[in-house]
Design a protein around this motif. Structure first.
Motif, PDB file in Angstrom:
ATOM      1  N   PHE A   1     -30.912 -26.168 -48.910  1.00  0.00           N
ATOM      2  CA  PHE A   1     -31.445 -25.780 -47.612  1.00  0.00           C
ATOM      3  C   PHE A   1     -32.341 -26.886 -47.057  1.00  0.00           C
ATOM      4  O   PHE A   1     -33.163 -27.430 -47.782  1.00  0.00           O
ATOM      5  N   PRO A   2     -32.222 -27.212 -45.785  1.00  0.00           N
ATOM      6  CA  PRO A   2     -33.058 -28.267 -45.206  1.00  0.00           C
ATOM      7  C   PRO A   2     -34.491 -27.794 -45.018  1.00  0.00           C
ATOM      8  O   PRO A   2     -34.832 -26.628 -45.239  1.00  0.00           O
ATOM      9  N   HIS A   3     -35.333 -28.715 -44.599  1.00  0.00           N
ATOM     10  CA  HIS A   3     -36.731 -28.392 -44.342  1.00  0.00           C
ATOM     11  C   HIS A   3     -36.831 -27.239 -43.346  1.00  0.00           C
ATOM     12  O   HIS A   3     -36.054 -27.136 -42.409  1.00  0.00           O
ATOM     13  N   GLY A   4     -37.818 -26.390 -43.584  1.00  0.00           N
ATOM     14  CA  GLY A   4     -38.043 -25.261 -42.695  1.00  0.00           C
ATOM     15  C   GLY A   4     -37.606 -23.942 -43.294  1.00  0.00           C
ATOM     16  O   GLY A   4     -38.219 -22.900 -43.054  1.00  0.00           O
ATOM     17  N   THR A   5     -36.548 -23.969 -44.093  1.00  0.00           N
ATOM     18  CA  THR A   5     -36.023 -22.726 -44.664  1.00  0.00           C
ATOM     19  C   THR A   5     -37.016 -22.103 -45.630  1.00  0.00           C
ATOM     20  O   THR A   5     -37.295 -20.902 -45.573  1.00  0.00           O
ATOM     21  N   ARG A   6     -37.571 -22.899 -46.529  1.00  0.00           N
ATOM     22  CA  ARG A   6     -38.509 -22.348 -47.519  1.00  0.00           C
ATOM     23  C   ARG A   6     -39.785 -21.854 -46.870  1.00  0.00           C
ATOM     24  O   ARG A   6     -40.363 -20.859 -47.295  1.00  0.00           O
ATOM     25  N   GLU A   7     -40.213 -22.567 -45.825  1.00  0.00           N
ATOM     26  CA  GLU A   7     -41.420 -22.122 -45.122  1.00  0.00           C
ATOM     27  C   GLU A   7     -41.206 -20.748 -44.486  1.00  0.00           C
ATOM     28  O   GLU A   7     -42.104 -19.900 -44.494  1.00  0.00           O
ATOM     29  N   LYS A   8     -40.013 -20.499 -43.955  1.00  0.00           N
ATOM     30  CA  LYS A   8     -39.707 -19.196 -43.377  1.00  0.00           C
ATOM     31  C   LYS A   8     -39.727 -18.105 -44.441  1.00  0.00           C
ATOM     32  O   LYS A   8     -40.020 -16.934 -44.147  1.00  0.00           O
ATOM     33  N   LEU A   9     -39.408 -18.481 -45.669  1.00  0.00           N
ATOM     34  CA  LEU A   9     -39.411 -17.532 -46.780  1.00  0.00           C
ATOM     35  C   LEU A   9     -40.770 -17.446 -47.465  1.00  0.00           C
ATOM     36  O   LEU A   9     -40.904 -16.782 -48.489  1.00  0.00           O
ATOM     37  N   HIS A  10     -41.778 -18.130 -46.897  1.00  0.00           N
ATOM     38  CA  HIS A  10     -43.127 -18.195 -47.488  1.00  0.00           C
ATOM     39  C   HIS A  10     -43.092 -18.834 -48.880  1.00  0.00           C
ATOM     40  O   HIS A  10     -43.824 -18.432 -49.776  1.00  0.00           O
ATOM     41  N   LEU A  11     -42.224 -19.832 -49.035  1.00  0.00           N
ATOM     42  CA  LEU A  11     -42.112 -20.535 -50.302  1.00  0.00           C
ATOM     43  C   LEU A  11     -42.319 -22.038 -50.132  1.00  0.00           C
ATOM     44  O   LEU A  11     -41.911 -22.818 -50.992  1.00  0.00           O
ATOM     45  N   GLY A  12     -42.937 -22.445 -49.017  1.00  0.00           N
ATOM     46  CA  GLY A  12     -43.265 -23.851 -48.836  1.00  0.00           C
ATOM     47  C   GLY A  12     -44.413 -24.256 -49.738  1.00  0.00           C
ATOM     48  O   GLY A  12     -45.170 -23.411 -50.243  1.00  0.00           O
ATOM     49  N   TYR A  13     -44.571 -25.559 -49.939  1.00  0.00           N
ATOM     50  CA  TYR A  13     -45.590 -26.031 -50.883  1.00  0.00           C
ATOM     51  C   TYR A  13     -46.989 -25.609 -50.489  1.00  0.00           C
ATOM     52  O   TYR A  13     -47.780 -25.195 -51.341  1.00  0.00           O
ATOM     53  N   GLU A  14     -47.331 -25.698 -49.209  1.00  0.00           N
ATOM     54  CA  GLU A  14     -48.696 -25.373 -48.803  1.00  0.00           C
ATOM     55  C   GLU A  14     -49.056 -23.943 -49.175  1.00  0.00           C
ATOM     56  O   GLU A  14     -50.163 -23.671 -49.661  1.00  0.00           O
ATOM     57  N   GLU A  15     -48.121 -23.018 -48.973  1.00  0.00           N
ATOM     58  CA  GLU A  15     -48.411 -21.630 -49.286  1.00  0.00           C
ATOM     59  C   GLU A  15     -48.425 -21.395 -50.792  1.00  0.00           C
ATOM     60  O   GLU A  15     -49.312 -20.724 -51.327  1.00  0.00           O
ATOM     61  N   VAL A  16     -47.437 -21.959 -51.489  1.00  0.00           N
ATOM     62  CA  VAL A  16     -47.359 -21.752 -52.935  1.00  0.00           C
ATOM     63  C   VAL A  16     -48.552 -22.378 -53.645  1.00  0.00           C
ATOM     64  O   VAL A  16     -49.134 -21.781 -54.556  1.00  0.00           O
ATOM     65  N   ILE A  28     -35.322 -31.336 -53.587  1.00  0.00           N
ATOM     66  CA  ILE A  28     -34.371 -32.395 -53.249  1.00  0.00           C
ATOM     67  C   ILE A  28     -33.849 -32.103 -51.851  1.00  0.00           C
ATOM     68  O   ILE A  28     -33.442 -30.980 -51.558  1.00  0.00           O
ATOM     69  N   THR A  29     -33.892 -33.100 -50.995  1.00  0.00           N
ATOM     70  CA  THR A  29     -33.350 -32.950 -49.645  1.00  0.00           C
ATOM     71  C   THR A  29     -32.145 -33.874 -49.495  1.00  0.00           C
ATOM     72  O   THR A  29     -31.853 -34.696 -50.366  1.00  0.00           O
ATOM     73  N   GLY A  30     -31.460 -33.724 -48.387  1.00  0.00           N
ATOM     74  CA  GLY A  30     -30.337 -34.614 -48.132  1.00  0.00           C
ATOM     75  C   GLY A  30     -30.788 -35.984 -47.669  1.00  0.00           C
ATOM     76  O   GLY A  30     -30.331 -37.006 -48.171  1.00  0.00           O
ATOM     77  N   PHE A  31     -31.731 -35.991 -46.684  1.00  0.00           N
ATOM     78  CA  PHE A  31     -32.045 -37.253 -46.007  1.00  0.00           C
ATOM     79  C   PHE A  31     -33.533 -37.586 -45.954  1.00  0.00           C
ATOM     80  O   PHE A  31     -33.924 -38.502 -45.243  1.00  0.00           O
ATOM     81  N   GLY A  32     -34.372 -36.867 -46.714  1.00  0.00           N
ATOM     82  CA  GLY A  32     -35.781 -37.203 -46.742  1.00  0.00           C
ATOM     83  C   GLY A  32     -36.629 -36.223 -45.954  1.00  0.00           C
ATOM     84  O   GLY A  32     -36.135 -35.247 -45.375  1.00  0.00           O
ATOM     85  N   ASP A  33     -37.936 -36.508 -45.905  1.00  0.00           N
ATOM     86  CA  ASP A  33     -38.906 -35.589 -45.315  1.00  0.00           C
ATOM     87  C   ASP A  33     -39.154 -35.827 -43.832  1.00  0.00           C
ATOM     88  O   ASP A  33     -39.778 -34.996 -43.175  1.00  0.00           O
ATOM     89  N   ASP A  37     -32.948 -36.910 -39.032  1.00  0.00           N
ATOM     90  CA  ASP A  37     -31.981 -36.189 -39.858  1.00  0.00           C
ATOM     91  C   ASP A  37     -32.631 -35.393 -40.984  1.00  0.00           C
ATOM     92  O   ASP A  37     -31.930 -34.888 -41.865  1.00  0.00           O
ATOM     93  N   ALA A  38     -33.958 -35.265 -40.956  1.00  0.00           N
ATOM     94  CA  ALA A  38     -34.656 -34.588 -42.052  1.00  0.00           C
ATOM     95  C   ALA A  38     -34.216 -33.144 -42.220  1.00  0.00           C
ATOM     96  O   ALA A  38     -34.228 -32.607 -43.327  1.00  0.00           O
ATOM     97  N   ARG A  39     -33.835 -32.482 -41.131  1.00  0.00           N
ATOM     98  CA  ARG A  39     -33.444 -31.079 -41.217  1.00  0.00           C
ATOM     99  C   ARG A  39     -31.934 -30.888 -41.360  1.00  0.00           C
ATOM    100  O   ARG A  39     -31.443 -29.755 -41.338  1.00  0.00           O
ATOM    101  N   GLN A  40     -31.203 -31.994 -41.524  1.00  0.00           N
ATOM    102  CA  GLN A  40     -29.758 -31.888 -41.697  1.00  0.00           C
ATOM    103  C   GLN A  40     -29.415 -31.594 -43.154  1.00  0.00           C
ATOM    104  O   GLN A  40     -30.002 -32.178 -44.065  1.00  0.00           O
ATOM    105  N   PRO A  41     -28.489 -30.685 -43.397  1.00  0.00           N
ATOM    106  CA  PRO A  41     -28.058 -30.469 -44.784  1.00  0.00           C
ATOM    107  C   PRO A  41     -27.293 -31.685 -45.278  1.00  0.00           C
ATOM    108  O   PRO A  41     -26.643 -32.384 -44.505  1.00  0.00           O
ATOM    109  N   GLY A  42     -27.405 -31.945 -46.561  1.00  0.00           N
ATOM    110  CA  GLY A  42     -26.728 -33.107 -47.125  1.00  0.00           C
ATOM    111  C   GLY A  42     -25.987 -32.759 -48.398  1.00  0.00           C
ATOM    112  O   GLY A  42     -26.414 -31.886 -49.159  1.00  0.00           O
ATOM    113  N   PHE A  43     -24.895 -33.434 -48.633  1.00  0.00           N
ATOM    114  CA  PHE A  43     -24.138 -33.308 -49.871  1.00  0.00           C
ATOM    115  C   PHE A  43     -24.076 -34.681 -50.525  1.00  0.00           C
ATOM    116  O   PHE A  43     -24.297 -35.707 -49.872  1.00  0.00           O
ATOM    117  N   ASP A  44     -23.754 -34.706 -51.817  1.00  0.00           N
ATOM    118  CA  ASP A  44     -23.685 -36.015 -52.461  1.00  0.00           C
ATOM    119  C   ASP A  44     -22.617 -36.893 -51.801  1.00  0.00           C
ATOM    120  O   ASP A  44     -22.798 -38.107 -51.669  1.00  0.00           O
TER     121      ASP A  44
END
Length: 308
Positions: A1-16, A28-33, A37-44
């Motif tokens: 899942f790209p950036h933003g998804t975990r935050e919506k689930l209240h599982l982002g680093y700041e909250e945890v 692990i992200t596709g293209f960095g923080d 393209d930071a929010r783009q999904p990535g595959f190997d």
């Protein structure tokens, strides 16, 4: 899942980390923080292989890009995030604080292509794509034996006299065409043809014997099926016994080794919910509370076979 998804689930680093500042949070992200393209999904295949320059470089001249080994970029990236986690654990031992660590498929792909990308950063001109008939270096090139086995020759000009002896042409050791590195480069096509003809006269077992005796390095190009049966993998615990899987008695071990410290035996992956009761019990939940959580679908229950 790209950036933003975990935050919506209240599982982002700041909250945890607010719940537990000692937590080591890895992703692990596709293209960095950052970046477009930071929010783009990535595959190997897309981020690690294609975007990094690696896929364009690992093909022969005149051949189109191909599909690499499935998951190979994921495996490499997993080792990178493992390094990040262990570094964070060391940091926590020193400071008492956790950390937010990670990497991206793109970053590890560029790292794997580092020689070429670093050369481009320095304004260098890379070698052309490999052509086994006209290679940059005929001494680092694949060849085929008389029994149809391909092998990789990987030696240097310093070993040329030994290689010449091994193929039964000792006089070539003093051939002026191969007197220095420039000569090897200028006459690479002729040397490739010469070596190809020589290696094609005998089976691989012969070449393995004589070249090993002359300390000229070669490697048999094995299929995955052949690699799976390679005894070198078992004696070095690359392939290890696997517990708990019917019809499958071995698997591949982690490449990370602490000499003198045995690894945990390989076991099958758990079924969904297989250890729910055990984990919640360790956290202090009583059986009635666990049953209530499962009934509401808040946590998965044990598989049917286990429950029975």
């Amino acid at each position: 899942f790209p950036h933003g998804t975990r935050e919506k689930l209240h599982l982002g680093y700041e909250e945890v980390s607010g719940w537990n500042p000692r937590v080591v949070y890895a992703d692990i992200t596709g293209f960095g923080d950052a970046g477009p393209d930071a929010r783009q999904p990535g595959f190997d295949l897309t981020a690690y292989w294609s975007r990094s320059g690696l896929l364009a470089s690992t093909r022969d001249a005149g051949a189109p890009p191909t599909v690499p080994v499935w998951g190979s970029g994921d495996y490499t990236t997993a080792i990178a995030v493992y390094a990040a986690i262990t570094t964070a654990l060391y940091h926590r031992e020193r400071t008492g604080r956790g950390a937010d660590v990670g990497t991206s498929l793109l970053a590890t792909g560029v790292w794997a292509t580092g020689t070429l990308v670093a050369g481009a950063l320095a304004g260098g001109t890379p070698f052309a794509l490999h052509d086994r008939n006209v290679p940059v270096n005929a001494l680092t090139n694949p060849y085929r034996s008389s029994d149809g086995r391909w092998f990789m020759l990987a030696t240097s000009s310093a070993h040329w006299p030994a290689l010449a002896r091994a193929i039964g042409r000792p006089e070539l050791g003093s051939d002026p065409r191969f007197a220095d590195l420039q000569g090897f480069a200028e006459n690479a096509a002729a040397l490739t043809e010469l070596l190809g003809a020589a290696f094609g006269e005998r089976p691989f077992a012969h070449w393995q014997s004589v070249l090993t005796r002359e300390r000229v390095t070669i490697g048999l190009i094995q299929t995955p099926e052949e690699a799976a049966q390679d005894p070198q993998l078992r004696v070095n615990d690359v392939v290890v016994p696997l517990e708990g899987v019917s019809g499958l008695d071995h698997t591949i071990s982690s490449p990370v080794t602490l000499r003198g410290v045995p690894k945990v035996p390989a076991r099958r992956a758990p079924e969904l919910g297989e250890h729910t009761d055990e984990i919640l019990d360790e956290l202090g939940f009583v059986p009635a509370e666990i049953a209530g959580l499962q009934a509401r679908g808040a946590v998965p229950g044990a598989p049917a076979a286990e429950a029975a």
